[in-house]
Write a protein that holds these residues in place. Structure first.
Motif, PDB file in Angstrom:
ATOM      1  N   SER A 123      69.907  -2.272 -46.069  1.00 38.57           N
ATOM      2  CA  SER A 123      70.624  -1.000 -45.995  1.00 38.57           C
ATOM      3  C   SER A 123      70.484  -0.420 -44.592  1.00 38.57           C
ATOM      4  O   SER A 123      69.537  -0.735 -43.876  1.00 38.57           O
ATOM      5  CB  SER A 123      70.093  -0.023 -47.040  1.00 38.57           C
ATOM      6  N   VAL A 170      71.774   3.644 -53.150  1.00 33.17           N
ATOM      7  CA  VAL A 170      72.673   2.972 -52.219  1.00 33.17           C
ATOM      8  C   VAL A 170      73.952   2.553 -52.930  1.00 33.17           C
ATOM      9  O   VAL A 170      73.908   1.923 -53.989  1.00 33.17           O
ATOM     10  CB  VAL A 170      71.983   1.727 -51.585  1.00 33.17           C
ATOM     11  N   ARG A 171      75.078   2.946 -52.325  1.00 31.63           N
ATOM     12  CA  ARG A 171      76.370   2.556 -52.886  1.00 31.63           C
ATOM     13  C   ARG A 171      76.569   1.064 -52.717  1.00 31.63           C
ATOM     14  O   ARG A 171      76.097   0.476 -51.747  1.00 31.63           O
ATOM     15  CB  ARG A 171      77.491   3.299 -52.163  1.00 31.63           C
ATOM     16  N   ASP A 204      78.999  -0.676 -51.646  1.00 29.45           N
ATOM     17  CA  ASP A 204      79.558  -1.102 -50.360  1.00 29.45           C
ATOM     18  C   ASP A 204      78.635  -0.810 -49.173  1.00 29.45           C
ATOM     19  O   ASP A 204      78.953  -1.140 -48.040  1.00 29.45           O
ATOM     20  CB  ASP A 204      80.946  -0.481 -50.141  1.00 29.45           C
ATOM     21  N   GLU A 205      77.493  -0.183 -49.442  1.00 33.28           N
ATOM     22  CA  GLU A 205      76.521   0.084 -48.364  1.00 33.28           C
ATOM     23  C   GLU A 205      75.323  -0.872 -48.473  1.00 33.28           C
ATOM     24  O   GLU A 205      74.337  -0.726 -47.756  1.00 33.28           O
ATOM     25  CB  GLU A 205      76.034   1.537 -48.422  1.00 33.28           C
ATOM     26  N   TYR A 210      74.065  -4.409 -47.822  1.00 37.10           N
ATOM     27  CA  TYR A 210      74.498  -5.556 -47.024  1.00 37.10           C
ATOM     28  C   TYR A 210      73.649  -6.795 -47.283  1.00 37.10           C
ATOM     29  O   TYR A 210      72.457  -6.703 -47.546  1.00 37.10           O
ATOM     30  CB  TYR A 210      74.470  -5.199 -45.536  1.00 37.10           C
ATOM     31  N   ARG A 244      76.215  -1.347 -39.036  1.00 37.11           N
ATOM     32  CA  ARG A 244      76.560  -0.114 -39.744  1.00 37.11           C
ATOM     33  C   ARG A 244      75.763   1.076 -39.172  1.00 37.11           C
ATOM     34  O   ARG A 244      76.287   2.176 -39.037  1.00 37.11           O
ATOM     35  CB  ARG A 244      76.284  -0.296 -41.242  1.00 37.11           C
TER      36      ARG A 244
END
Ligand SMILES: [Zn+2]
Length: 175
Positions: A10, A97-98, A100-101, A103, A112
């Motif tokens: 993240s 943590v979403r 799409d966030e 990794y 990011r």
């Protein structure tokens, strides 16, 4: 989608406040405005003043720290509504943590981070420019205001003096 126990990266960024000397008054807390006739007027620095407080001679800047962090999924939260599906991961460190966030690689998370800081710095710079533009206007406006007020007070003082004198003369006449 990840499952409990999966590892991901993240993007984090932290912000810390640093006190710097005011870039407008350089700590003097006042600035000098030179009028067209070379008269100089000293005014309190509006750049390092907040609202009605006295100028402080300093300004607060932000420094950014960033980093990619490896996290482990502790809980998967899925929310399904008519608008679609939202997936969030809760980590052992209690981060939310979403999807799409989250990794897969450290490199993606670091990329990011850079993006997040660039966005934030752009916001701060825009705000500072905006304040500066406003201050330039307010210094001359303030100078004009104070001179106008001083003139008004002087005129009113003269008027009062004249009236007082008139009263005195009348008193004399009465006597
Ligand atoms: Zn200042």
């Amino acid at each position: 989608m990840l499952k409990v126990g999966d590892i991901f990266w993240s993007a984090h960024y932290g912000m810390s406040e640093v006190t710097k000397t005011c870039p407008v008054c350089y700590g003097k807390r006042c600035v000098t405005l030179i009028l067209g006739n070379d008269d100089k007027i000293e005014l309190p620095c509006d750049y390092c003043r907040r609202g009605y407080e006295e100028p402080r001679g300093t300004k607060t800047e932000y420094e950014f720290t960033s980093g990619a962090e490896q996290e482990t999924v502790d809980e998967v939260r899925i929310e399904e509504t008519s608008k679609g599906r939202k997936v969030e991961y809760l980590t052992f460190d209690h981060h939310v943590v979403r999807e799409d966030e989250a990794y897969a690689t450290k490199e993606e998370a670091e990329e990011r981070c850079k993006q997040l800081i660039a966005e934030r710095m752009h916001d701060e710079a825009t705000r500072a420019e905006h304040i500066k533009a406003n201050q330039a206007k307010s210094y001359s406006w303030n100078a004009g205001y104070h001179m106008r007020e001083a003139k008004r007070e002087e005129e009113s003082a003269a008027r009062h003096r004249a009236r007082a004198k008139l009263c005195k003369e009348r008193t004399k006449e009465d006597a």
